[in-house]
Design an enzyme around this catalytic site. Structure first.
Site, mmCIF file in Angstrom:
data_model
loop_
_atom_site.group_PDB
_atom_site.id
_atom_site.type_symbol
_atom_site.label_atom_id
_atom_site.label_comp_id
_atom_site.label_asym_id
_atom_site.label_seq_id
_atom_site.Cartn_x
_atom_site.Cartn_y
_atom_site.Cartn_z
ATOM 1 N N HIS A 1 -12.745 -5.854 -2.593
ATOM 2 C CA HIS A 1 -13.801 -6.470 -3.382
ATOM 3 C C HIS A 1 -15.142 -5.818 -3.067
ATOM 4 C CE1 HIS A 1 -13.747 -8.844 0.397
ATOM 5 N NE2 HIS A 1 -15.053 -8.721 0.284
ATOM 6 N N ARG A 2 -16.142 -6.223 -3.820
ATOM 7 C CA ARG A 2 -17.543 -5.894 -3.538
ATOM 8 C C ARG A 2 -18.333 -7.174 -3.709
ATOM 9 N NH1 ARG A 2 -20.287 -4.234 -8.712
ATOM 10 N NH2 ARG A 2 -18.672 -4.323 -10.300
#
Length: 125
Positions: free
Chosen positions: A45-46
């Site tokens: 993810h970010r």
């Protein structure tokens, strides 16, 4: 883009002291650590706003980062190394050795709405 930095370390006969300061904006609001990893990969993810600083206190792991324009790999295998991840850096931790303890510091409190799981189109991992 994510940046791997060498932390200032001061050694003496009494041991080593490594300092982590001024590596990301704002105050440290959240600290967590990852250990006992049985999965092949973690994260994926970010973030919208959160920055992270990762330090492998014991063992080692590899971190893949992609900011939509560039991608890189960083090996964390020494507590003197710190990987600073910006919010736009989609990241994935993998290749954990036995006994790894990965310390993560964040400038934001946990907020599920801050996570973006969608990969960038040019990702190779």
């Amino acid at each position: 883009m994510a940046q791997l930095i060498d932390l200032p370390t001061f050694g003496s006969e009494a041991g080593n002291l490594t300092v982590l300061e001024k590596v990301m904006p704002g105050a440290i609001r959240r600290v967590f650590y990852i250990y006992g990893v049985d999965a092949a990969q973690r994260a994926g993810h970010r973030h919208q706003t959160a920055w992270h600083a990762m330090i492998c206190l014991s063992g080692s792991c590899r971190v893949y980062c992609n900011n939509g324009d560039d991608e890189s790999f960083a090996v964390l295998d020494n507590p003197r190394k710190c990987l600073v991840i910006e919010p736009r850096d989609w990241h994935l931790m993998e290749q954990f050795s036995s006994g790894t303890i990965l310390l993560v510091l964040s400038n934001e409190y946990y907020d599920p709405a801050d996570y973006i799981y969608e990969r960038y189109s040019l990702q190779t991992v």
